[in-house]
Design a protein around this motif. Structure first.
Motif, PDB file in Angstrom:
ATOM      1  N   ALA A   1     -28.054 -25.842  12.785  1.00 21.33           N
ATOM      2  CA  ALA A   1     -27.851 -26.896  11.779  1.00 21.33           C
ATOM      3  C   ALA A   1     -28.207 -28.243  12.385  1.00 21.33           C
ATOM      4  O   ALA A   1     -27.905 -28.509  13.555  1.00 21.33           O
ATOM      5  CB  ALA A   1     -26.405 -26.902  11.309  1.00 21.33           C
ATOM      6  N   LEU A   2     -28.876 -29.073  11.603  1.00 21.69           N
ATOM      7  CA  LEU A   2     -29.190 -30.427  12.040  1.00 21.69           C
ATOM      8  C   LEU A   2     -27.950 -31.305  11.959  1.00 21.69           C
ATOM      9  O   LEU A   2     -27.126 -31.149  11.059  1.00 21.69           O
ATOM     10  CB  LEU A   2     -30.295 -31.033  11.164  1.00 21.69           C
ATOM     11  CG  LEU A   2     -31.639 -30.320  11.144  1.00 21.69           C
ATOM     12  CD1 LEU A   2     -32.589 -31.017  10.169  1.00 21.69           C
ATOM     13  CD2 LEU A   2     -32.240 -30.259  12.527  1.00 21.69           C
ATOM     14  N   GLU A   3     -27.830 -32.214  12.900  1.00 24.04           N
ATOM     15  CA  GLU A   3     -26.752 -33.201  12.860  1.00 24.04           C
ATOM     16  C   GLU A   3     -27.179 -34.344  11.950  1.00 24.04           C
ATOM     17  O   GLU A   3     -28.372 -34.650  11.848  1.00 24.04           O
ATOM     18  CB  GLU A   3     -26.483 -33.738  14.269  1.00 24.04           C
ATOM     19  CG  GLU A   3     -25.974 -32.673  15.222  1.00 24.04           C
ATOM     20  CD  GLU A   3     -25.874 -33.178  16.654  1.00 24.04           C
ATOM     21  OE1 GLU A   3     -26.557 -34.169  16.999  1.00 24.04           O
ATOM     22  OE2 GLU A   3     -25.128 -32.555  17.419  1.00 24.04           O
ATOM     23  N   VAL A   4     -26.218 -34.972  11.306  1.00 24.92           N
ATOM     24  CA  VAL A   4     -26.499 -36.085  10.398  1.00 24.92           C
ATOM     25  C   VAL A   4     -25.816 -37.332  10.925  1.00 24.92           C
ATOM     26  O   VAL A   4     -24.648 -37.296  11.296  1.00 24.92           O
ATOM     27  CB  VAL A   4     -25.975 -35.802   8.977  1.00 24.92           C
ATOM     28  CG1 VAL A   4     -26.309 -36.949   8.040  1.00 24.92           C
ATOM     29  CG2 VAL A   4     -26.512 -34.504   8.445  1.00 24.92           C
ATOM     30  N   ALA A   5     -26.573 -38.435  10.951  1.00 24.92           N
ATOM     31  CA  ALA A   5     -25.998 -39.731  11.301  1.00 24.92           C
ATOM     32  C   ALA A   5     -26.218 -40.665  10.120  1.00 24.92           C
ATOM     33  O   ALA A   5     -27.359 -40.935   9.743  1.00 24.92           O
ATOM     34  CB  ALA A   5     -26.664 -40.291  12.551  1.00 24.92           C
ATOM     35  N   VAL A   6     -25.127 -41.121   9.529  1.00 27.38           N
ATOM     36  CA  VAL A   6     -25.181 -42.045   8.397  1.00 27.38           C
ATOM     37  C   VAL A   6     -24.645 -43.388   8.869  1.00 27.38           C
ATOM     38  O   VAL A   6     -23.517 -43.472   9.337  1.00 27.38           O
ATOM     39  CB  VAL A   6     -24.342 -41.532   7.211  1.00 27.38           C
ATOM     40  CG1 VAL A   6     -24.344 -42.544   6.071  1.00 27.38           C
ATOM     41  CG2 VAL A   6     -24.850 -40.180   6.730  1.00 27.38           C
ATOM     42  N   ASP A   7     -25.473 -44.420   8.761  1.00 21.96           N
ATOM     43  CA  ASP A   7     -25.053 -45.771   9.121  1.00 21.96           C
ATOM     44  C   ASP A   7     -24.865 -46.545   7.826  1.00 21.96           C
ATOM     45  O   ASP A   7     -25.835 -46.916   7.160  1.00 21.96           O
ATOM     46  CB  ASP A   7     -26.101 -46.442  10.003  1.00 21.96           C
ATOM     47  CG  ASP A   7     -25.656 -47.791  10.539  1.00 21.96           C
ATOM     48  OD1 ASP A   7     -24.874 -48.486   9.843  1.00 21.96           O
ATOM     49  OD2 ASP A   7     -26.090 -48.164  11.634  1.00 21.96           O
ATOM     50  N   GLU A   8     -23.610 -46.782   7.454  1.00 22.70           N
ATOM     51  CA  GLU A   8     -23.322 -47.448   6.191  1.00 22.70           C
ATOM     52  C   GLU A   8     -23.620 -48.939   6.232  1.00 22.70           C
ATOM     53  O   GLU A   8     -23.764 -49.565   5.181  1.00 22.70           O
ATOM     54  CB  GLU A   8     -21.876 -47.190   5.776  1.00 22.70           C
ATOM     55  CG  GLU A   8     -21.645 -45.732   5.436  1.00 22.70           C
ATOM     56  CD  GLU A   8     -20.358 -45.469   4.702  1.00 22.70           C
ATOM     57  OE1 GLU A   8     -19.967 -46.307   3.859  1.00 22.70           O
ATOM     58  OE2 GLU A   8     -19.748 -44.426   4.957  1.00 22.70           O
ATOM     59  N   VAL A   9     -23.734 -49.518   7.407  1.00 25.22           N
ATOM     60  CA  VAL A   9     -24.048 -50.942   7.515  1.00 25.22           C
ATOM     61  C   VAL A   9     -25.533 -51.177   7.241  1.00 25.22           C
ATOM     62  O   VAL A   9     -25.906 -52.023   6.426  1.00 25.22           O
ATOM     63  CB  VAL A   9     -23.649 -51.499   8.903  1.00 25.22           C
ATOM     64  CG1 VAL A   9     -24.091 -52.940   9.050  1.00 25.22           C
ATOM     65  CG2 VAL A   9     -22.147 -51.371   9.118  1.00 25.22           C
ATOM     66  N   THR A  10     -26.384 -50.424   7.921  1.00 29.58           N
ATOM     67  CA  THR A  10     -27.829 -50.591   7.725  1.00 29.58           C
ATOM     68  C   THR A  10     -28.363 -49.707   6.598  1.00 29.58           C
ATOM     69  O   THR A  10     -29.540 -49.768   6.267  1.00 29.58           O
ATOM     70  CB  THR A  10     -28.600 -50.273   9.020  1.00 29.58           C
ATOM     71  OG1 THR A  10     -28.366 -48.904   9.392  1.00 29.58           O
ATOM     72  CG2 THR A  10     -28.181 -51.197  10.148  1.00 29.58           C
TER      73      THR A  10
END
Length: 113
Positions: free
Chosen positions: A68-77
């Motif tokens: 499974a791919l990891e997900v990085a969500v940056d809510e600021v940018t």
């Protein structure tokens, strides 16, 4: 502050209802939703869940590594990145692009209220 939270919750509820109806009537593909019918949240808030991994469609899946791919969500940018913990590959497939686009639209919609 409480008003903003209430408005945001109402926007989510409205979006969930609209997407549920659109999907049920054939106007929206389930993979193009910006809300999650299982978690009842914006898709960017729960796309890290294993429920959103699909070997069949390739969503959050690295075929070469079988992980499974990891997900990085940056809510600021308001950016979303996918990465394989095995080989380090990023978003390359149509399924990856579809998930990233849905998450980015979800980020925008969640802050537009």
């Amino acid at each position: 502050m409480a008003t903003t939270t209430l408005v945001t919750r109402n926007a989510l509820a409205d979006a969930l209802m609209a997407e549920d109806t659109a999907e049920d009537t054939g106007w929206l593909d389930a993979l193009d939703r910006i809300t999650c019918p299982a978690h009842r949240r914006w898709i960017h808030q729960c796309c890290h869940s294993d429920l959103h991994v699909s070997r069949v469609t390739g969503h959050r899946w690295c075929r070469p590594c079988g992980r499974a791919l990891e997900v990085a969500v940056d809510e600021v940018t308001r950016t979303v990145a996918l990465r394989c913990p095995g080989c380090g590959r990023g978003a390359r497939t149509r399924a990856d692009a579809q998930l990233v686009a849905a998450c980015e639209a979800s980020l925008t919609a969640s802050t537009a209220a």
